[in-house]
Design a protein around this motif. Structure first.
Motif, PDB file in Angstrom:
ATOM      1  N   PRO B  12       0.796  -1.257   0.072  1.00  0.00           N
ATOM      2  CA  PRO B  12       0.007  -0.001  -0.017  1.00  0.00           C
ATOM      3  C   PRO B  12       0.720   1.247   0.042  1.00  0.00           C
ATOM      4  O   PRO B  12       2.068   1.295   0.667  1.00  0.00           O
ATOM      5  CB  PRO B  12      -0.892  -0.398   1.307  1.00  0.00           C
ATOM      6  N   ASP B  13       0.324   2.431  -0.421  1.00  0.00           N
ATOM      7  CA  ASP B  13       1.084   3.641  -0.661  1.00  0.00           C
ATOM      8  C   ASP B  13       0.795   4.545   0.597  1.00  0.00           C
ATOM      9  O   ASP B  13       0.977   5.533   0.528  1.00  0.00           O
ATOM     10  CB  ASP B  13       0.664   4.293  -1.918  1.00  0.00           C
ATOM     11  N   PHE B  14       0.516   3.478   1.824  1.00  0.00           N
ATOM     12  CA  PHE B  14       0.206   4.462   2.792  1.00  0.00           C
ATOM     13  C   PHE B  14       0.792   3.667   4.208  1.00  0.00           C
ATOM     14  O   PHE B  14       0.886   2.560   3.910  1.00  0.00           O
ATOM     15  CB  PHE B  14      -1.181   5.037   3.059  1.00  0.00           C
ATOM     16  N   SER B  16       0.149   1.566   6.820  1.00  0.00           N
ATOM     17  CA  SER B  16      -1.330   0.765   7.300  1.00  0.00           C
ATOM     18  C   SER B  16      -1.196   0.630   8.802  1.00  0.00           C
ATOM     19  O   SER B  16      -2.124   0.395   9.183  1.00  0.00           O
ATOM     20  CB  SER B  16      -1.243  -0.330   6.384  1.00  0.00           C
ATOM     21  N   ALA B  25      -6.143   7.365   3.545  1.00  0.00           N
ATOM     22  CA  ALA B  25      -6.200   6.597   2.169  1.00  0.00           C
ATOM     23  C   ALA B  25      -7.728   6.016   1.905  1.00  0.00           C
ATOM     24  O   ALA B  25      -8.059   5.804   0.844  1.00  0.00           O
ATOM     25  CB  ALA B  25      -5.333   5.388   2.605  1.00  0.00           C
ATOM     26  N   ARG B  30      -7.883   5.269  -1.904  1.00  0.00           N
ATOM     27  CA  ARG B  30      -6.599   4.545  -2.194  1.00  0.00           C
ATOM     28  C   ARG B  30      -6.628   3.338  -1.439  1.00  0.00           C
ATOM     29  O   ARG B  30      -5.952   2.330  -1.651  1.00  0.00           O
ATOM     30  CB  ARG B  30      -5.437   5.432  -1.739  1.00  0.00           C
ATOM     31  N   PHE B  31      -7.767   3.169  -0.416  1.00  0.00           N
ATOM     32  CA  PHE B  31      -7.773   1.879   0.304  1.00  0.00           C
ATOM     33  C   PHE B  31      -9.395   1.690   0.486  1.00  0.00           C
ATOM     34  O   PHE B  31      -9.925   2.346   0.937  1.00  0.00           O
ATOM     35  CB  PHE B  31      -7.009   2.058   1.653  1.00  0.00           C
TER      36      PHE B  31
END
Lengths: 271, 271
Positions: B12-14, B16, B25, B30-31
């Motif tokens: 993931p680009d965050f 978590s 996100a 994005r999630f």
């Protein structure tokens, strides 16, 4: 009070709530039943007496298997008293049922162990689930085996205890048939009392402990048939100490006989 | 981290683990996954928003059914923030999955509820078993559904909740497949956290709750097949609040969508 407990079919001639009166009645042969329905507000315990030379090893064995064998008291060598449990305790006579093991073999089950008691013996008293049964009932957990005048069934499991010196063998458990809600409540309540075996070791699946058939209990007694809606809940049992003295094959060991416990003067905790 | 959770098959680009990053996100699309494997050291909760005129009745309904509906927070009427749960919370966007009920009927399941949010709504955040799952795992309880990238299965029971005002309906539970030893440990651990549903309500016997077939879960998701040696263990579930808003048939209620929880900034208790 159940008829099974007092087959004379009349009231006992002693105060069955008073531990001292219970011990006196046992000692004098006036009470010969299981102790699970007498002196219910007082701690009861398993008896295991071993030769003094092995007493420290047995104590370590108990401390290594504390759920099965929580130590409540230990006598001086040869002493038949454990003053911290009861001032007038005669441990060789007060349970009213004994098992005498020689070289690991059960050789006698006398009502009075004083003729065979030996200066070489050290007695241990170990916590018993009879104590938490009172606590469970105080908290509205239904114990059907008591309602039916029975004791809890015991089973030998396939779980090995942690061995120490000559002592080892498989874990014995006691089983109670409970509804799911009571199983949860009994788990939470019993966990508070490690001196009486603490939380269950298993529940729901007898096979988890290697118990193939609930009908075949250790000693052949106790409530073994579940009703629909009941789960079997298993607690570690002090009878594990009997297995340990069998496997140790020492010259002389003495234990209590099934469900004839050491009745102490220690009041149960008040929750 | 499971592929099911991040079907993109890349990291993931965050962050978590960071609840604020998870919320951001989600808010930005994005999630979109279940929240049971993110922000695991922070409290998560169920969302139930009801018309302000019924908010006090709903609060009393929750307090009358505290195992299912433990209140973590309540908003001011129309507010989309609950500052005591997270400073930047936008409750109409941050779960990323909503159920919109009108007159008791589910009419929409948007990812963003802000277009339908109304000044008349009061939001409740209620404790969730995802929080104690982290605690169970910390204590070596195996949660196979998590190992398999799944969520716990939910079931509608035949037990009625205590009704208050327009709110009532049957208890929903979540189920975990556990070994007997883990069932006991999980019972003892979860009992310490009434804010996350506390102890199980049943175990071992699905019929005890009127569950005829574990394969038929509420919402059709979750791990439902037991392996030999596993018991089903059932906890009260915040989804009970969804039943309650269905049965209340109010003009507008909004809840989270399954397993898309409110992620708060409250750290989990450290045992």
């Amino acid at each position: 009070m159940s008829q099974a407990l007092f087959p004379q079919a009349h009231a006992p001639d002693f105060d069955s709530a008073d531990p001292s009166a219970v011990r006196r009645a046992i000692r004098e042969g006036r009470f010969t039943g299981f102790t699970n329905l007498v002196a219910r507000e007082y701690v009861q315990g398993n008896l295991v007496a071993v030769p003094a030379a092995h007493a420290d090893a047995f104590e370590l064995y108990c401390r290594s298997n504390p759920q099965a064998l929580p130590i409540l008291g230990r006598s001086e060598p040869g002493a038949r008293s454990i003053p911290e449990l009861a001032a007038d305790l005669d441990i060789a006579r007060d349970t009213g049922g004994y098992m005498v093991f020689r070289d690991g073999d059960l050789v006698d089950t006398p009502r009075d162990a004083s003729p065979v008691w030996h200066d070489d013996l050290v007695a241990f008293v170990l916590g018993c689930s009879f104590s938490f049964e009172t606590i469970l009932q105080r908290n509205a957990v239904r114990l059907r085996h008591l309602d039916e005048g029975d004791v809890s069934a015991m089973y030998e499991t396939t779980r090995e205890t942690v061995p120490v010196g000559p002592f080892g063998g498989r874990l014995i458990v006691s089983m109670r048939a409970l509804t799911p809600a009571d199983a949860i409540r009994a788990t939470l309540l019993s966990a508070r009392y490690p001196q009486f075996h603490g939380a269950p070791v298993s529940l729901g699946l007898p096979g988890d402990l290697g118990i193939a058939d609930l009908a075949h209990s250790y000693g052949g007694h106790g409530l073994t048939r579940l009703r629909p809606g009941e789960l079997p809940v298993f607690w570690a049992c002090g009878a594990t100490g009997q297995n340990a003295v069998r496997s140790a094959r020492l010259p002389l060991c003495i234990t209590h006989y099934k469900a004839h416990m050491v009745v102490t003067d220690l009041p149960l905790p008040k929750d």
